[in-house]
Design a protein around this motif. Structure first.
Motif, PDB file in Angstrom:
ATOM      1  N   THR A   1       4.747  -0.635   1.003  1.00  0.00           N
ATOM      2  CA  THR A   1       4.578  -0.292  -0.408  1.00  0.00           C
ATOM      3  C   THR A   1       3.866  -1.445  -1.096  1.00  0.00           C
ATOM      4  O   THR A   1       4.290  -2.600  -0.973  1.00  0.00           O
ATOM      5  CB  THR A   1       5.948  -0.048  -1.068  1.00  0.00           C
ATOM      6  OG1 THR A   1       6.584   1.029  -0.371  1.00  0.00           O
ATOM      7  CG2 THR A   1       5.824   0.298  -2.543  1.00  0.00           C
TER       8      THR A   1
ATOM      9  N   ARG B   1       1.992  -2.623  -4.817  1.00  0.00           N
ATOM     10  CA  ARG B   1       1.725  -2.326  -6.230  1.00  0.00           C
ATOM     11  C   ARG B   1       0.738  -3.338  -6.782  1.00  0.00           C
ATOM     12  O   ARG B   1       0.811  -4.521  -6.464  1.00  0.00           O
ATOM     13  CB  ARG B   1       3.025  -2.433  -7.053  1.00  0.00           C
ATOM     14  CG  ARG B   1       4.037  -1.423  -6.649  1.00  0.00           C
ATOM     15  CD  ARG B   1       5.197  -1.324  -7.653  1.00  0.00           C
ATOM     16  NE  ARG B   1       6.179  -0.404  -7.079  1.00  0.00           N
ATOM     17  CZ  ARG B   1       7.285  -0.779  -6.467  1.00  0.00           C
ATOM     18  NH1 ARG B   1       7.604  -2.061  -6.397  1.00  0.00           N
ATOM     19  NH2 ARG B   1       8.094   0.117  -5.944  1.00  0.00           N
TER      20      ARG B   1
ATOM     21  N   ASP C   1       1.570  -2.268 -12.571  1.00  0.00           N
ATOM     22  CA  ASP C   1       2.590  -1.209 -12.522  1.00  0.00           C
ATOM     23  C   ASP C   1       2.084   0.013 -11.760  1.00  0.00           C
ATOM     24  O   ASP C   1       2.683   1.074 -11.799  1.00  0.00           O
ATOM     25  CB  ASP C   1       3.077  -0.833 -13.937  1.00  0.00           C
ATOM     26  CG  ASP C   1       1.913  -0.464 -14.846  1.00  0.00           C
ATOM     27  OD1 ASP C   1       0.775  -0.362 -14.334  1.00  0.00           O
ATOM     28  OD2 ASP C   1       2.145  -0.288 -16.063  1.00  0.00           O
ATOM     29  N   ARG C   2       0.946  -0.150 -11.057  1.00  0.00           N
ATOM     30  CA  ARG C   2       0.386   0.959 -10.299  1.00  0.00           C
ATOM     31  C   ARG C   2       0.718   0.821  -8.808  1.00  0.00           C
ATOM     32  O   ARG C   2       0.409  -0.195  -8.189  1.00  0.00           O
ATOM     33  CB  ARG C   2      -1.129   0.939 -10.497  1.00  0.00           C
ATOM     34  CG  ARG C   2      -1.753   2.193 -10.114  1.00  0.00           C
ATOM     35  CD  ARG C   2      -3.094   2.451 -10.767  1.00  0.00           C
ATOM     36  NE  ARG C   2      -3.802   3.260  -9.804  1.00  0.00           N
ATOM     37  CZ  ARG C   2      -4.815   2.851  -9.077  1.00  0.00           C
ATOM     38  NH1 ARG C   2      -5.317   1.647  -9.255  1.00  0.00           N
ATOM     39  NH2 ARG C   2      -5.355   3.637  -8.184  1.00  0.00           N
ATOM     40  N   THR C   3       1.360   1.842  -8.250  1.00  0.00           N
ATOM     41  CA  THR C   3       1.674   1.817  -6.817  1.00  0.00           C
ATOM     42  C   THR C   3       0.501   2.429  -6.060  1.00  0.00           C
ATOM     43  O   THR C   3       0.127   3.575  -6.324  1.00  0.00           O
ATOM     44  CB  THR C   3       2.965   2.615  -6.541  1.00  0.00           C
ATOM     45  OG1 THR C   3       4.012   2.045  -7.330  1.00  0.00           O
ATOM     46  CG2 THR C   3       3.352   2.546  -5.078  1.00  0.00           C
TER      47      THR C   3
ATOM     48  N   HIS D   1       2.507   4.058  -0.932  1.00  0.00           N
ATOM     49  CA  HIS D   1       3.853   4.581  -1.189  1.00  0.00           C
ATOM     50  C   HIS D   1       4.646   4.664   0.117  1.00  0.00           C
ATOM     51  O   HIS D   1       4.704   5.724   0.745  1.00  0.00           O
ATOM     52  CB  HIS D   1       3.771   5.981  -1.802  1.00  0.00           C
ATOM     53  CG  HIS D   1       3.042   6.048  -3.097  1.00  0.00           C
ATOM     54  ND1 HIS D   1       3.670   6.026  -4.327  1.00  0.00           N
ATOM     55  CD2 HIS D   1       1.715   6.129  -3.367  1.00  0.00           C
ATOM     56  CE1 HIS D   1       2.762   6.104  -5.286  1.00  0.00           C
ATOM     57  NE2 HIS D   1       1.577   6.167  -4.737  1.00  0.00           N
TER      58      HIS D   1
END
Ligand SMILES: Nc1ncnc2c1ncn2[C@@H]1O[C@H](COP(=O)(O)OP(=O)(O)OP(=O)(O)O)[C@@H](O)[C@H]1O
Length: 232
Positions: free
Chosen positions: A8, A10, A13-15, A18
């Protein structure tokens, strides 16, 4: 052999990845496909600890991946253009040499090993030429030889043929497949050309929006990974 588990990543605040799970067996060339921005390079960079990972594990044969386990081959070829081809390949061994060992030239055993690596990629006859005097395709094969000289278990290649013409692309992909099949390395290559993957890879993983959406044989349909012209 190589296992990426729950990766994961990021950015702010954007992943962008996933919880991606990908494995590559020893002796296997895995192609990672996907549209621009789907997270392919981020996955490779996360595997190599080049970007911070919010969650996930990278293991080689079940153990945490060490710096020397992995060798990297990039789209933009990072050779020292004014040094000889042989010196560039020797540089692959730097990680296991004592600091300063190359100050007065590389030791003879390293030079011999580098020559063997160059022979492997069909460029032993260019060993003493300046790296900058080789074509792009030849330089990428030198980069593969340098990666080999590192004695890695795993090779990660990020769009290794994007800057090469069709014939050189075929040659570099065939070489990566051979390293997997003959040397037993786990090779993960990010590619933009599904047709090349179909011809050379043993398996294909497809990413969309930071998730694995296909994982299987190299000749399966992959159109769903790419936006259509109307949608773009
Ligand atoms: N350093 C960064 N900072 C912020 N966002 C980034 C950074 N690097 C990548 N991204 C974003 O992460 C997402 C995945 O990018 P990545 O480069 O991994 O995609 P890719 O599948 O390799 O794309 P391409 O095929 O265009 O090379 C994109 O939306 C991209 O804008």
């Amino acid at each position: 052999m190589l296992a990426l588990s729950g990766m994961t990543v990021r950015y702010g605040d954007r992943t962008v990845l996933h919880g991606v799970d990908v494995t590559v067996a020893g002796g296997e060339l895995l192609a990672v496909l996907g549209a621009n921005g789907s997270g392919k390079s981020t996955l490779l960079r996360a595997a190599a600890s080049l970007v911070p990972v919010a969650a996930g594990r990278v293991t080689v044969d079940g153990r945490p991946c060490g710096r020397l386990d992995l060798a990297l081959v990039f789209q933009r070829i990072h050779l020292v253009q004014r040094r000889s081809v042989l010196d560039n390949v020797c540089a692959g061994a730097l990680g296991r040499l004592p600091l300063g060992a190359s100050l007065f030239g590389f030791p003879r055993d390293v030079r011999e090993e580098a020559m063997a690596c160059l022979d492997r990629v069909g460029l032993a006859d260019r060993a003493h030429d300046r790296a900058g005097s080789l074509s792009g395709g030849q330089q990428q094969r030198v980069a593969v030889a340098r990666a080999l000289c590192q004695r890695p278990r795993v090779v990660l290649a990020d769009e290794p043929v994007s800057a090469l013409d069709p014939a050189a692309s075929e040659q570099v992909l065939a070489l990566l497949a051979e390293l997997a099949h003959v040397e037993g390395l786990a090779v993960l290559a990010v590619l933009h050309q599904p047709a090349l993957a179909a011809r050379h890879a043993d398996r294909v993983v497809g990413l969309r929006d930071g998730r694995v959406v296909l994982d299987g044989p190299p000749d399966q349909p992959v159109d769903a990974l790419y936006p259509t012209l109307e949608a773009a």
